[in-house]
Scaffold this active site. Structure first.
Site, PDB file in Angstrom:
ATOM      1  N   ARG A  72       0.637  -1.236  -0.088  1.00 20.38           N
ATOM      2  CA  ARG A  72      -0.014  -0.009   0.039  1.00 20.38           C
ATOM      3  C   ARG A  72       0.852   1.276  -0.051  1.00 20.38           C
ATOM      4  O   ARG A  72       0.441   2.175  -0.637  1.00 20.38           O
ATOM      5  CB  ARG A  72      -1.044  -0.051   1.311  1.00 20.38           C
ATOM      6  CG  ARG A  72      -1.878   1.187   1.290  1.00 20.38           C
ATOM      7  CD  ARG A  72      -3.157   0.914   2.247  1.00 20.38           C
ATOM      8  NE  ARG A  72      -3.924   1.853   2.132  1.00 20.38           N
ATOM      9  CZ  ARG A  72      -4.136   2.676   3.458  1.00 20.38           C
ATOM     10  NH1 ARG A  72      -3.663   2.394   4.433  1.00 20.38           N
ATOM     11  NH2 ARG A  72      -5.068   3.654   3.474  1.00 20.38           N
ATOM     12  N   HIS A  76       0.157   4.418  -2.488  1.00 19.91           N
ATOM     13  CA  HIS A  76       0.023   5.878  -2.092  1.00 19.91           C
ATOM     14  C   HIS A  76       1.109   6.635  -2.516  1.00 19.91           C
ATOM     15  O   HIS A  76       0.943   8.092  -2.986  1.00 19.91           O
ATOM     16  CB  HIS A  76       0.271   5.887  -0.466  1.00 19.91           C
ATOM     17  CG  HIS A  76      -1.189   5.425   0.202  1.00 19.91           C
ATOM     18  ND1 HIS A  76      -1.914   6.414   0.980  1.00 19.91           N
ATOM     19  CD2 HIS A  76      -2.351   4.530  -0.356  1.00 19.91           C
ATOM     20  CE1 HIS A  76      -3.157   5.653   1.166  1.00 19.91           C
ATOM     21  NE2 HIS A  76      -3.399   4.626   0.442  1.00 19.91           N
ATOM     22  N   ASN A 104      -2.913   9.194   5.575  1.00 13.98           N
ATOM     23  CA  ASN A 104      -1.774   8.458   6.219  1.00 13.98           C
ATOM     24  C   ASN A 104      -2.086   7.885   7.599  1.00 13.98           C
ATOM     25  O   ASN A 104      -1.187   6.983   8.168  1.00 13.98           O
ATOM     26  CB  ASN A 104      -0.624   9.607   6.507  1.00 13.98           C
ATOM     27  CG  ASN A 104      -0.742  10.049   7.934  1.00 13.98           C
ATOM     28  OD1 ASN A 104      -1.835  10.659   8.229  1.00 13.98           O
ATOM     29  ND2 ASN A 104       0.399   9.779   8.810  1.00 13.98           N
ATOM     30  N   HIS A 201      -6.403  -5.908  -2.174  1.00 12.92           N
ATOM     31  CA  HIS A 201      -7.057  -6.010  -1.152  1.00 12.92           C
ATOM     32  C   HIS A 201      -7.340  -7.451  -0.678  1.00 12.92           C
ATOM     33  O   HIS A 201      -8.149  -7.771   0.317  1.00 12.92           O
ATOM     34  CB  HIS A 201      -8.420  -5.230  -1.210  1.00 12.92           C
ATOM     35  CG  HIS A 201      -8.264  -3.810  -1.202  1.00 12.92           C
ATOM     36  ND1 HIS A 201      -9.371  -2.918  -1.335  1.00 12.92           N
ATOM     37  CD2 HIS A 201      -7.061  -3.103  -0.942  1.00 12.92           C
ATOM     38  CE1 HIS A 201      -8.911  -1.738  -1.263  1.00 12.92           C
ATOM     39  NE2 HIS A 201      -7.621  -1.695  -1.078  1.00 12.92           N
TER      40      HIS A 201
END
Ligand code: HEM
Ligand SMILES: *[C@@H]1O[C@H](CO)[C@@H](O)[C@H](O)[C@H]1NC(C)=O
Ligand SMILES: *[C@@H]1O[C@H](CO)[C@@H](O)[C@H](O)[C@H]1NC(C)=O
Ligand SMILES: *[C@@H]1O[C@H](CO)[C@@H](O)[C@H](O)[C@H]1NC(C)=O
Ligand SMILES: *[C@@H]1O[C@H](CO)[C@@H](O)[C@H](O)[C@H]1NC(C)=O
Ligand SMILES: CC(=O)N[C@H]1CO[C@H](CO)[C@@H](O)[C@@H]1O
Length: 339
Positions: A72, A76, A104, A201
């Site tokens: 992840r 990001h 965050n 996911h």
């Protein structure tokens, strides 16, 4: 020609078939086009991939739940200012960094990235960028979780800017299909990349408050029956027993219960059974093309195909707006600080 625009009018099934033929060529060209190179550190840090792999084995042995967070972090990073490790920078007295923006609050793995970077600084000082470290760690996290591998072309440079307000380019869990598609398109990613990368996911956990609007007071009617109709009723009851209120921002939930440490195609079986955790997961059922992909993968018969698709889409994601060459960015010493 951009692959995303070429793919858009095709059906998902057709694009899946096309990708089997195109994948190795498109992987190489996405990286080449971005100015990256498979052998970038060939003379300056030849063991870079081996060192990252060794560290990743040790990191995940000690903390297996870090596989999801490390994947992840790369996502990001790439969605905000490109894959330039801006997600790792600390705020300064005059500027609030991405790290300190709302999305965050749930990022993890910063210490592990620095650990790997420290080993690389010993082996090849001032050579390997934090952005490349993130890309390699994400790939190895997936591989070590029994997922697919992909070639990571290298040569990304680290940015010097990180702005909290730019995290508004990250899709929120409440996003509907239209919004997801446009936010991915803004990064050069297609509808197929959206449905494929959402398969990430299969790893990791989520905090209750990121989906509990679906469990309580969904429309503001203030009754216990006021829930998201797109969520399976049995699953809803189970989630409610874990997430006791709208305010719960501490309880963690496995996104792919029972196999959240292993990279597989079971995310799609969950989504197909209306057991995706976020609106954004459920939204994949609201469009015919992404629904067809979800349903095909939900059979469990085409996992090898999902693995190839995921590898292909990760190569695209990991080349978003990269900084290359001597003029752009820098090679940070410490991943949380500009030099
Ligand atoms: C499609 C849009 C996406 C949305 C709206 C979204 C949203 C979220 C949210 C809200 C969480 C929960 C964070 C937490 O509570 O700790 C999460 C976790 C996660 N996401 Fe996504 N995500 C998206 C796409 C992606 C992509 C493209 C990847 C990687 C390929 C990814 C990989 C992950 C992973 C591995 C986790 C688990 C992190 C952990 O275990 O701490 N997501 N995502
Ligand atoms: C983000 O904030 C910076 C400075 O704080 C500002 O210059 C910039 O225009 C802002 N960007 C957006 C998208 O709001
Ligand atoms: C999707 O969400 C956007 C805002 O994020 C909204 O403007 C739009 O109306 C929504 N579309 C549908 C079909 O609900
Ligand atoms: C439910 O939503 C309504 C409308 O937004 C709000 O007035 C009410 O306070 C909410 N109830 C709870 C328990 O959060
Ligand atoms: C969780 O909610 C509490 C109470 O609203 C708040 O003080 C805290 O900062 C929140 N924590 C996170 C990680 O969002
Ligand atoms: C991991 C991390 O950097 N978390 C920060 C996220 O932002 C909040 C402020 O909004 C900080 O307190 C956290 O340290």
């Amino acid at each position: 020609m951009k692959k995303s625009s070429m793919m858009a009018p095709m059906t998902i099934m057709a694009s899946v078939a096309a990708v089997l033929v195109l994948s190795s060529a498109s992987m190489a060209s996405a990286a080449d086009a971005a100015g990256l190179d498979m052998n970038f550190y060939g003379s300056t840090c030849p063991r870079v991939e081996a060192i990252v792999k060794e560290e990743m084995v040790a990191i995940l042995k000690a903390a297996p739940t870090l596989a999801g967070p490390l994947l992840r972090l790369h996502f990001h990073d790439c969605f905000v200012r490109g894959c330039d490790a801006s997600v790792l920078l600390d705020s300064t007295p005059t500027s609030t960094a991405e790290k300190d923006a709302t999305p965050n609050l749930t990022l993890r793995g910063f210490g592990s990235v620095q650990r790997v970077k420290d080993r690389l600084e010993q082996a090849c000082p001032g050579t390997v960028s934090c952005a490349d470290v993130l890309a390699l760690m994400a790939r190895d996290a997936v591989v070590l979780a029994n997922g697919p591998s992909w070639p990571v072309a290298l040569g990304r440079r680290d940015g010097r800017v990180s702005l909290a307000n730019e995290t508004n380019q990250l899709p929120p869990p409440t996003a509907n299909f239209t919004r997801l598609v446009s936010m991915f398109a803004a990064k050069g990613l297609s509808v197929r990349d959206l449905v494929v990368l959402s398969g990430g996911h299969t790893l990791g956990t989520a905090h209750c408050n990121l989906f509990s609007d679906r469990l309580y007071n969904f429309t503001g009617a203030n009754s216990l029956a006021d829930v998201d109709p797109a969520l399976d009723a049995a699953y809803l009851a189970r989630l409610r027993s874990r997430c006791r209120s709208l305010a719960d921002n501490t309880t963690l939930n496995e996104m792919d219960p029972g196999s959240f440490l292993s990279f597989d195609s079971s995310y799609y079986s969950l989504v197909a059974r209306r057991r995706g955790l976020f609106h954004s997961d459920a939204a994949l059922l609201t469009d015919p093309a992404t629904r067809a992909y979800v349903q095909r993968q939900a059979t469990g018969l085409f996992t090898a195909e999902f693995f190839r698709d995921f590898a292909d889409s990760m190569v695209k994601m990991s080349t978003i707006d990269v900084l290359t060459g001597q003029q752009q960015g820098e090679i940070r010493k410490k991943c949380n600080l500009v030099n």
